[in-house]
Design a protein around this motif. Structure first.
Motif: not given
Length: 377
Positions: A50-68
């Motif tokens: 569960f995440i929202c970022l100020p500069d990424d509307m797809f933050a959930g996908l980005s965090l999943a990819e970043h964390l692996g």
């Protein structure tokens, strides 16, 4: 959501103040890893983000990819600063239903080091824009002016909120803004949007925060003291300030009572309060709407010293958004401080605290969300 069926088992912050060289995503991910370490939970066990970022509307996908990781569920619901409690409500419901096992909630922003201005994708209403408001500050100024008109609230009352927050911040090594601050200092600060001056505004900082939540039966095995979620509720009354039904009453008057009913408590049972203080008027409005005083009495309550160190109602014990941290959205930091208070590892622990309330705000007093926490059995 059932009282005490889920619990926060890990909480962490990262990069408070200034965090040059890291993106908002990197900051949120680091806070998440710190929270997992705090909980004694492996990254591979996380099956919901569960995440929202100020500069990424797809933050959930980005965090999943970043964390692996390959989560079963991601949620990027955006209601402004109230989003983390909305995320918490969804996570708790899914955990209780058995849909997920471990949820990681995270937020991060590098708004200060990447430009030094409030980072928000929202814009004023086209019906407000011709009047050239400062967004979102002028909306809060309207609420403050109306409260003054209706109830005789003064700029000294607003200043008392800022001074109390600074007094708490001076006890917190993490806090960004420290040092002496007096009522006279606040009254002399530069007027920005009447009746709000610079001292009535939250900080513009970097910062990240994260929590880990799971079912209470699993929480008993956590590394740190688990903190039970006793109740949580949200309510939305409007988007733009010109559509707010009553400038002196927020939807906290709905979310607060429902959260307290779930938790089986009343305002008098709460030992420590964390409020989303983007502006000083917020603290006054929320204390009233959550039932800590009658409508119109918030000004006299804060001016009495009740919310400051040594007072009868500890509020924003980390320094809040006014003096500790405000990286665009403050909501998750209010949750982290609530958890730390109940675990006894806050910078200014309140002795004997057993019930903590975190209240969050999104938009221009638009979305309100309240969470109640207690010590896990």
């Amino acid at each position: 959501m059932t009282r005490g069926k889920t619990a926060v088992v890990g909480a962490a912050t990262h990069g408070i103040g200034e965090c040059p060289g890291e993106s908002s995503l990197e900051m949120a991910a680091t806070a998440g890893l710190k929270a997992l370490h705090d909980a004694g939970v492996e990254l591979s066990e996380v099956d919901a983000l569960f995440i929202c970022l100020p500069d990424d509307m797809f933050a959930g996908l980005s965090l999943a990819e970043h964390l692996g990781v390959h989560p079963k569920f991601t949620d990027c619901n955006r209601t402004g600063g109230s989003a983390p409690v909305s995320h918490l409500i969804t996570a708790a419901a899914m955990l209780e239903a058995g849909e997920i096992n471990v949820a990681l909630l995270a937020y991060g922003s590098n708004q200060r080091s990447s430009g030094g201005k409030l980072s928000t994708p929202a814009r004023p209403s086209p019906y407000e824009a011709p009047y050239r408001p400062l967004f979102p500050a002028s909306g809060y100024a309207l609420a403050a002016a109306r409260h003054m008109h209706e109830f005789g609230t003064t700029r000294e009352d607003l200043a008392a909120v800022a001074v109390a927050a600074r007094q708490w911040a001076n006890r917190n090594p993490e806090a960004f803004a420290t040092g002496d601050l007096t009522i006279d200092d606040c009254l002399a600060s530069r007027m920005i949007t009447s009746p709000l001056s610079k001292s009535d505004f939250c900080l513009v900082t970097d910062g990240a925060a994260a929590i880990v939540i799971t079912r209470s039966d699993r929480a008993r095995d956590s590394r740190s003291q688990a903190v039970s979620l006793l109740g949580a509720a949200a309510a939305t009354s409007h988007h733009h300030i010109t559509s707010m039904p009553d400038l002196t009453v927020t939807a906290a008057s709905e979310s607060g009572p429902r959260a307290m009913q779930q938790a089986g408590i009343s305002p008098s049972d709460v030992d420590v309060v964390q409020l989303y203080d983007a502006f000083t008027i917020n603290t006054i409005l929320f204390l009233e709407d959550l039932g800590f005083c009658a409508k119109g009495e918030g000004g006299s309550l804060v001016s009495s010293g009740a919310i400051a160190p040594g007072g009868t109602l500890p509020v924003n014990t980390n320094g809040g958004g006014l003096s500790c941290v405000h990286p665009g959205m403050y909501g998750l930091f209010a949750i982290v401080e609530s958890v730390r208070q109940l675990r006894g590892d806050a910078a200014s622990p309140i002795s004997g605290a057993e019930i903590a309330l975190a209240h969050t705000n999104g938009g221009t007093l638009s979305s309100q969300a309240t969470a109640i926490f207690g010590l896990a059995a």
